[in-house]
Design a protein around this motif. Structure first.
Motif, PDB file in Angstrom:
ATOM      1  N   ASP A   1       0.652  -1.138   0.060  1.00  0.00           N
ATOM      2  CA  ASP A   1       0.113  -0.042  -0.051  1.00  0.00           C
ATOM      3  C   ASP A   1       0.859   1.411  -0.143  1.00  0.00           C
ATOM      4  O   ASP A   1       1.948   1.234   0.529  1.00  0.00           O
ATOM      5  CB  ASP A   1      -0.971  -0.186   1.169  1.00  0.00           C
TER       6      ASP A   1
ATOM      7  N   GLU B   1      -2.651   2.929  10.365  1.00  0.00           N
ATOM      8  CA  GLU B   1      -2.449   1.732  11.363  1.00  0.00           C
ATOM      9  C   GLU B   1      -2.481   2.101  12.842  1.00  0.00           C
ATOM     10  O   GLU B   1      -1.926   3.306  12.943  1.00  0.00           O
ATOM     11  CB  GLU B   1      -1.113   1.018  11.061  1.00  0.00           C
TER      12      GLU B   1
ATOM     13  N   HIS C   1       1.514  -5.242  11.286  1.00  0.00           N
ATOM     14  CA  HIS C   1       0.643  -5.892  10.293  1.00  0.00           C
ATOM     15  C   HIS C   1       0.720  -4.920   8.900  1.00  0.00           C
ATOM     16  O   HIS C   1      -0.394  -4.602   8.373  1.00  0.00           O
ATOM     17  CB  HIS C   1      -0.968  -5.646  10.543  1.00  0.00           C
TER      18      HIS C   1
ATOM     19  N   ALA D   1       1.423  -4.730   4.914  1.00  0.00           N
ATOM     20  CA  ALA D   1       1.551  -5.711   4.059  1.00  0.00           C
ATOM     21  C   ALA D   1       2.637  -5.649   3.108  1.00  0.00           C
ATOM     22  O   ALA D   1       2.973  -4.398   2.656  1.00  0.00           O
ATOM     23  CB  ALA D   1       0.150  -5.767   3.407  1.00  0.00           C
TER      24      ALA D   1
ATOM     25  N   GLN E   1       4.951  -7.555  -0.287  1.00  0.00           N
ATOM     26  CA  GLN E   1       4.708  -8.599  -1.235  1.00  0.00           C
ATOM     27  C   GLN E   1       6.295  -9.075  -1.615  1.00  0.00           C
ATOM     28  O   GLN E   1       7.018  -8.057  -1.952  1.00  0.00           O
ATOM     29  CB  GLN E   1       4.283  -7.901  -2.837  1.00  0.00           C
TER      30      GLN E   1
ATOM     31  N   ASP F   1       5.137 -18.038   1.302  1.00  0.00           N
ATOM     32  CA  ASP F   1       4.024 -17.036   0.757  1.00  0.00           C
ATOM     33  C   ASP F   1       4.614 -15.746   0.374  1.00  0.00           C
ATOM     34  O   ASP F   1       5.265 -15.242   1.114  1.00  0.00           O
ATOM     35  CB  ASP F   1       3.006 -16.786   2.242  1.00  0.00           C
TER      36      ASP F   1
ATOM     37  N   THR G   1       2.657 -13.151   0.052  1.00  0.00           N
ATOM     38  CA  THR G   1       2.180 -11.931   0.917  1.00  0.00           C
ATOM     39  C   THR G   1       2.621 -12.217   2.500  1.00  0.00           C
ATOM     40  O   THR G   1       2.311 -13.150   2.988  1.00  0.00           O
ATOM     41  CB  THR G   1       0.492 -12.033   0.933  1.00  0.00           C
TER      42      THR G   1
ATOM     43  N   LYS H   1       3.617  -9.866   6.327  1.00  0.00           N
ATOM     44  CA  LYS H   1       3.123  -8.589   7.227  1.00  0.00           C
ATOM     45  C   LYS H   1       4.489  -8.613   7.821  1.00  0.00           C
ATOM     46  O   LYS H   1       5.136  -9.398   8.313  1.00  0.00           O
ATOM     47  CB  LYS H   1       2.027  -8.929   8.141  1.00  0.00           C
TER      48      LYS H   1
ATOM     49  N   ASP I   1       1.285 -14.042  12.692  1.00  0.00           N
ATOM     50  CA  ASP I   1      -0.027 -13.562  12.281  1.00  0.00           C
ATOM     51  C   ASP I   1      -0.815 -12.871  13.346  1.00  0.00           C
ATOM     52  O   ASP I   1      -0.523 -13.201  14.400  1.00  0.00           O
ATOM     53  CB  ASP I   1      -0.614 -14.696  11.517  1.00  0.00           C
ATOM     54  N   GLU I   2      -2.045 -12.257  13.006  1.00  0.00           N
ATOM     55  CA  GLU I   2      -2.862 -11.627  13.856  1.00  0.00           C
ATOM     56  C   GLU I   2      -3.316 -12.533  14.967  1.00  0.00           C
ATOM     57  O   GLU I   2      -3.609 -11.937  15.851  1.00  0.00           O
ATOM     58  CB  GLU I   2      -3.768 -10.814  13.291  1.00  0.00           C
ATOM     59  N   GLY I   3      -3.527 -13.618  14.469  1.00  0.00           N
ATOM     60  CA  GLY I   3      -4.224 -14.867  15.508  1.00  0.00           C
ATOM     61  C   GLY I   3      -3.482 -14.926  16.769  1.00  0.00           C
ATOM     62  O   GLY I   3      -3.642 -14.810  17.747  1.00  0.00           O
TER      63      GLY I   3
ATOM     64  N   TYR J   1      -0.730 -13.023  17.766  1.00  0.00           N
ATOM     65  CA  TYR J   1      -0.728 -11.691  18.362  1.00  0.00           C
ATOM     66  C   TYR J   1      -1.936 -11.509  19.384  1.00  0.00           C
ATOM     67  O   TYR J   1      -1.736 -11.133  20.435  1.00  0.00           O
ATOM     68  CB  TYR J   1      -0.349 -10.615  17.474  1.00  0.00           C
TER      69      TYR J   1
END
Lengths: 307, 305
Positions: free
Chosen positions: B91, B96, B115, B117, B119, B130, B132, B134, B153-155, B157
């Motif tokens: 982006d 954020e 977080h 993003a 590439q 992957d 993608t 973060k 990953d956010e989960g 965290y």
């Protein structure tokens, strides 16, 4: 008019490029919308990017709920409140987009919509206390159950007060007593408790039994708590350090005069800690004998400190 | 006429694509820090860094850190990662949260923006992870960039944040999460010295020390011979000792692979937070991934002083 084959190929190529640009423009548009909401202080938001959309949605909502809890606690500092996910979801919106091969889910809720779903609890220590755990066992909970020395007592504790109804209420404390932990002697603890005889008249100032340094610190740490969350956090810490052996609500107290009592006002601010002294209770701060009935209408939990 | 029409059509299509490909990245903090010089520093430094990364990726050159207030550790981390794989920030306009990093007394010691993003742009076919990802950028109290790595990953965290609030030890759990992210990053950057400390730097007796040392020796050879190490970290758990609350058990499963070989294991470590300013590892072990759950090491297997 005949269109040359070269010109036809050129048009096809341009159309494909235009399609790519259109998709990219749409993604930019969703991103722009997301950023607009993020910038808008009227909203609380959260997002997650995971391999599956359902997973991303779940994580995003879990995180949104955390932000909502923080926001509600900041705006209601002296009141025990809670917000449930099922109340938030109908008020919230979500946006999805792809990030490569991952799913990005963005969820948000307007702050003004939260006010309507905040649940407030009132507590009466004389009512039958029921406790509810709002936390399901954690992913590593199974591991812990085979390790009794680990964090078992905290695994089922609730993070917020959940009221039964408007008049009767639930206790602020968590559900599982610490009695499941096998008692372990603390090698650092010294000096057994010493009790002092004291006059029976309640009007005469009397001294409480001799408390050890760590017991005094534990009691004084409760006295500095100004809300339920602080009391709960303090209790968790003392449980983990095995300074508190067990605790509960008035309804399940084995012997009222043999335990410490933490007395709280409506918001959870601690107003007194009562110490056991030969079967009676004395206010830690004033050293005067008191009775639990003097605190009728206040919130209370009893705790048994480790020896 | 036809020629003019075609040129016009081409420009109309290509211009948006060109605009999308601009290198400039702007970070704006939505909340988590008061408006002031530190917030401005964080936004400026992060924006400059991410713009520099995108420029370097487009030109296929090294990242130019000139004009960016960035610490050596973060600079080296990006440099080492850049040698193995390029990436660009997805982006151009980022908004954020800003998270405060606190010590055990609740004092703010730094900030974090998570977080973001990216590439991945592999340099060759050795990268198989992957595309993608973060990233997480750390800042000190003045807004200087102090850390840069790929985030978990956010989960995970979110789960650790909830546990930290429940058990009133958020600062310690965030420290351990940060360490897990640095451990993962050590594979991205092929920072063998960091991994060496995990397996060979403990003062206390190692559990299964022979296995740990062998694993490390093998990994060292792989690092030397491979272009890129793809790594996946999962099943992260952090458990506080019930009786000695300054000790934490950290377990994670990690799997890594290159074009020619793969390996991994279940890493278990015991952290000592007696001195909150200098937490340290007192024991570590690695077991095969297929180890039965009942045979996995945990805090009960460790005799603590």
């Amino acid at each position: 008019m005949n269109i040359s084959s070269n010109f036809r190929k050129y048009i096809v190529a341009l159309t494909m490029l235009a399609s790519v640009s259109l998709v990219s423009a749409q993604e930019v548009s969703v991103s722009k919308q997301i950023n607009q909401i993020k910038r808008n202080t009227q909203y609380l938001y959260s997002e997650a990017t995971m391999e599956s959309e359902s997973e991303a949605m779940k994580v995003a909502y879990d995180m949104l709920l955390e932000h909502v809890h923080e926001y509600v606690a900041e705006n209601n500092p002296n009141v025990a409140v809670s917000v449930l996910l099922e109340d938030i979801k109908p008020k919230s919106e979500s946006m999805n987009m792809m990030r490569g091969n991952m799913h990005r889910v963005f969820v948000y809720v307007k702050k003004s919509d939260i006010e309507g779903v905040v649940r407030q609890s009132t507590v009466d220590p004389n009512d039958r206390a029921t406790v509810k755990g709002t936390e399901s066992p954690r992913a590593m909970g199974d591991k812990q159950q085979s390790a009794p020395a680990a964090e078992q007592p905290q695994a089922a504790q609730q993070s917020a007060v959940v009221p039964n109804n408007a008049e009767k209420s639930v206790s602020v404390v968590a559900d599982k007593p610490a009695s499941q932990i096998a008692p372990v002697k603390h090698e650092n603890e010294t000096a057994a408790r010493q009790t002092e005889s004291s006059p029976l008249e309640t009007t005469v100032k009397s001294t409480t039994r001799q408390l050890t340094v760590w017991e005094k610190r534990a009691i004084e740490s409760f006295l500095s708590c100004t809300d339920f969350a602080a009391v709960q956090a303090k209790l968790n810490r003392l449980l983990a350090e095995y300074k508190v052996k067990r605790y509960g609500t008035p309804d399940d107290c084995p012997e009222q005069g043999d335990v410490f009592w933490v007395i709280m006002n409506e918001g959870g601010g601690v107003i007194a800690v009562l110490c056991p002294d030969n079967g009676q209770l004395a206010d830690y701060k004033t050293s005067q004998y008191v009775s639990l009935s003097q605190y009728k209408g206040k919130n209370a939990i009893w705790i048994q400190l480790s020896k | 006429m036809k020629h003019i029409l075609m040129t016009f059509l081409s420009l109309w299509v290509m211009l948006p694509a060109t605009m999308l490909g601009q290198d400039g990245v702007k970070l704006e903090i939505s909340d988590g820090i008061e408006v002031g010089s530190v917030k401005s520093s964080i936004e400026r430094n992060a924006s400059l860094l991410m713009t520099a990364i995108n420029q370097a990726e487009r030109k296929c050159s090294d990242v130019n850190f000139q004009g960016i207030d960035i610490g050596n550790q973060a600079l080296q981390s990006i440099g080492m990662m850049w040698e193995n794989v390029h990436f660009h920030i997805v982006d151009s306009d980022i908004v954020e949260h800003c998270f405060r990093v606190k010590d055990s007394k609740g004092a703010t010691v730094g900030y974090q923006v998570r977080h973001i993003a990216i590439q991945m742009k592999p340099l060759n076919d050795s990268y198989q992870g992957d595309l993608t990802q973060k990233i997480c950028i750390n800042f000190n109290r003045d807004g200087r960039i102090s850390g840069f790595y790929i985030a978990m990953d956010e989960g995970l965290y979110n789960r650790l944040t909830q546990e930290g609030k429940r058990f009133d030890d958020l600062d310690r759990r965030m420290f351990l999460l940060n360490w897990v992210e640095l451990y993962r990053s050590a594979y991205d950057t092929k920072d063998i010295s960091f991994i060496e400390k995990v397996f060979t730097g403990n003062d206390h007796a190692l559990i299964d020390s022979i296995g740990s040392n062998l694993y490390f020796s093998y990994l060292k050879r792989v690092f030397e011979k491979s272009d890129y190490i793809n790594v996946k970290i999962s099943d992260v758990s952090i458990v506080r000792h019930g009786v000695k609350p300054n000790y934490y058990g950290v377990a994670l499963k990690h799997e890594w692979f290159t074009k020619y070989c793969s390996n991994g294991g279940i890493l278990f470590m015991v952290w000592d937070f007696t001195d909150d300013n200098a937490p340290c590892v007192v024991a570590s072990t690695i077991q095969p991934i297929r180890t039965d759950e009942k045979d996995l090491f945990n805090l009960n297997n460790i005799r603590l002083r």
